[in-house]
Design a protein around this motif. Structure first.
Motif, short mmCIF file in Angstrom:
data_model
loop_
_atom_site.label_atom_id
_atom_site.label_comp_id
_atom_site.label_asym_id
_atom_site.label_seq_id
_atom_site.Cartn_x
_atom_site.Cartn_y
_atom_site.Cartn_z
N SER A 42 13.50 29.58 -17.97
CA SER A 42 14.44 30.67 -17.72
C SER A 42 14.16 31.33 -16.37
O SER A 42 15.08 31.60 -15.59
CB SER A 42 14.33 31.71 -18.84
N PRO A 77 20.66 29.85 -20.30
CA PRO A 77 20.38 29.97 -21.73
C PRO A 77 20.96 28.81 -22.54
O PRO A 77 20.35 28.38 -23.52
CB PRO A 77 21.06 31.30 -22.10
N SER A 78 22.12 28.30 -22.13
CA SER A 78 22.74 27.20 -22.89
C SER A 78 21.92 25.92 -22.78
O SER A 78 21.80 25.16 -23.76
CB SER A 78 24.17 26.95 -22.41
N LYS A 101 18.85 26.40 -24.96
CA LYS A 101 19.28 26.30 -26.36
C LYS A 101 19.45 24.84 -26.76
O LYS A 101 19.06 24.43 -27.87
CB LYS A 101 20.60 27.06 -26.54
N ASN A 133 11.85 32.67 -29.50
CA ASN A 133 12.90 33.56 -28.99
C ASN A 133 13.61 32.87 -27.83
O ASN A 133 12.97 32.56 -26.81
CB ASN A 133 12.29 34.88 -28.51
N PRO A 140 16.49 32.77 -24.77
CA PRO A 140 17.18 33.74 -23.89
C PRO A 140 18.63 33.88 -24.30
O PRO A 140 19.28 32.90 -24.69
CB PRO A 140 17.05 33.11 -22.50
N LYS A 141 19.12 35.10 -24.24
CA LYS A 141 20.50 35.35 -24.66
C LYS A 141 21.47 35.09 -23.52
O LYS A 141 21.18 35.42 -22.37
CB LYS A 141 20.65 36.78 -25.16
N GLU A 142 22.58 34.47 -23.88
CA GLU A 142 23.60 34.18 -22.88
C GLU A 142 24.33 35.47 -22.51
O GLU A 142 24.69 36.27 -23.38
CB GLU A 142 24.59 33.14 -23.40
N LYS A 143 24.53 35.65 -21.20
CA LYS A 143 25.26 36.83 -20.75
C LYS A 143 26.73 36.66 -21.10
O LYS A 143 27.32 35.61 -20.91
CB LYS A 143 25.10 36.99 -19.24
N ARG A 144 27.28 37.70 -21.63
CA ARG A 144 28.69 37.67 -22.00
C ARG A 144 29.55 37.66 -20.73
O ARG A 144 29.43 38.53 -19.88
CB ARG A 144 29.05 38.90 -22.85
#
Length: 390
Positions: A128, A134-135, A138, A166, A168-172
């Motif tokens: 990251s 993030p994709s 994932k 955990n 990383p979250k994808e940014k909207r």
């Protein structure tokens, strides 16, 4: 004794018993000594079958746990377990993840039994920090998790830490609406008139079939009387791996991946008329080229009956959009014709569940994702109508 690939074992003639003997390396014992399992049979074929059966039922002997690393386990699992259950295109994606993100990575040489949550978390954090999306992370975790599920089942690891890490979250971000407006659709229909593959684009826009489904479509799949298409196959282009070093690119016809993709789709009357015209034209090609014509019953093919290259529809579609004056950054993918089909249905207030069945989506959420985008435009229209009140 003949030399064979690692993990394949060796087979030779065993004179004392006048038979064939196969030796398979199955790991090391607690003292670090190599363990060899022997198989006997009257023929090489019999021995090989016994060895293959053993390897299938015993992916790794428990004595070999200390020898296998994250990378060697993933590689073994990919080639000897997963490859049996997945289609070539899917295997290609798994192999790509192994080659780019498992093999040679910082977790590659960690012994399988020592592989812990902190190792995995540190690796993903590093990816990251180095700009991997993030994709991508994932996707790596999904493939690695799948391999570790089998490792956990066999008792090779205590826990599948891919389930606990955990990510990383994808940014909207605002999704690009990859569909034609009604005006663009009308322009498109005007430009493709007389195009060599006009029927390809009309079917895509009028039935919502995927590119691979269109290329695999045969005349036997079309019921002219009931105005329907039976969808039961698709054509993909994928690498076929003979082994880790040898692969070849092939065009593959296969059954759909999910049960929902097997479906019957109605054909609009105007598209049906064009189909009949196309069939007559194809018959003329058969007469003109005779023995040079390859009759595989394909609806979409070149004038010699040969199935189209998988990427050709996309290239032609981009060329048509250029003629329409659509800027490069606003062009939609070939798949956008399928989304345009769904959008027109939603605009006619066709229920999402019906659209799901027509498109062959495995999950209603995929259909609703398109529906949500369409409704965004409808909300603007609704506000404008409220505006009229004032």
């Amino acid at each position: 004794m003949s030399k064979r690939a690692n993990g394949e074992g060796s087979i030779y003639h065993y004179k004392p018993r006048n038979c064939y003997c196969g030796e398979l390396y199955i790991g090391v014992d607690t003292n670090g000594k190599k363990k060899i399992k022997k198989f006997y049979g009257k023929t090489k074929k019999e021995v090989k079958e016994k060895m293959e059966t053993y390897k299938l039922l015993n992916p790794i002997n428990k004595a070999a746990i200390n020898e296998y690393t994250v990378a060697t386990w993933f590689n073994y699992w990919l080639w000897n377990i997963k490859k049996r259950d997945i289609k070539p295109k899917t295997f290609e994606r798994y192999e790509c993840i192994y080659r780019n993100y498992i093999k040679g990575s910082e977790i590659a040489n960690i012994p399988l039994y020592k592989f812990k949550l902190n190792n995995l978390q540190a690796y993903y954090n590093r990816l990251s920090d180095n700009g991997k999306s993030p994709s991508i992370i994932k996707t790596i975790n999904e493939k690695l998790k799948s391999s570790m599920i089998d490792a956990e089942k066999n008792g090779y690891i205590e826990k599948n830490y891919c389930k606990l890490v955990n990510l990383p979250k994808e940014k909207r971000k605002e999704k690009k609406i990859e569909v034609f407006s009604v005006d663009q659709q009308n322009d498109f229909l005007e430009i493709i008139k007389g195009h060599e593959f006009e029927i390809l684009f009309l079917l895509a826009l009028g039935t919502g079939l995927r590119r691979g489904e269109l290329l695999a479509l045969r005349w036997s799949d079309i019921d002219f009387e009931n105005k329907t298409i039976n969808v039961d196959s698709n054509i993909q282009q994928a690498y076929i791996f003979e082994d880790e070093e040898t692969k070849r690119l092939e065009k593959i016809e296969q059954e759909p991946k999910t049960i929902n993709s097997f479906r019957t789709v109605p054909i609009p009357s105007k598209v049906l008329d064009k189909l009949q015209e196309h069939k007559q034209k194809q018959e003329q090609y058969k007469l003109a080229f005779q023995e040079r014509y390859i009759d595989n019953d394909f609806v979409i093919c070149d004038k010699y009956g040969k199935a189209l290259d998988v990427k050709r529809p996309t290239r032609m579609f981009y060329s048509i959009q250029k003629k329409m004056g659509i800027p490069e950054d606003e062009k939609i993918k070939f798949h956008g014709l399928r989304k345009t089909y769904a959008t027109r249905l939603f605009e006619k207030e066709v229920p999402p569940k019906t659209v799901q069945m027509l498109l062959g989506h495995s999950e209603i959420s995929i259909t609703l994702d398109i529906y949500t985008q369409v409704m965004e435009n409808k909300k603007v229209e609704a506000i404008e109508k409220i505006d009229d009140i004032f």
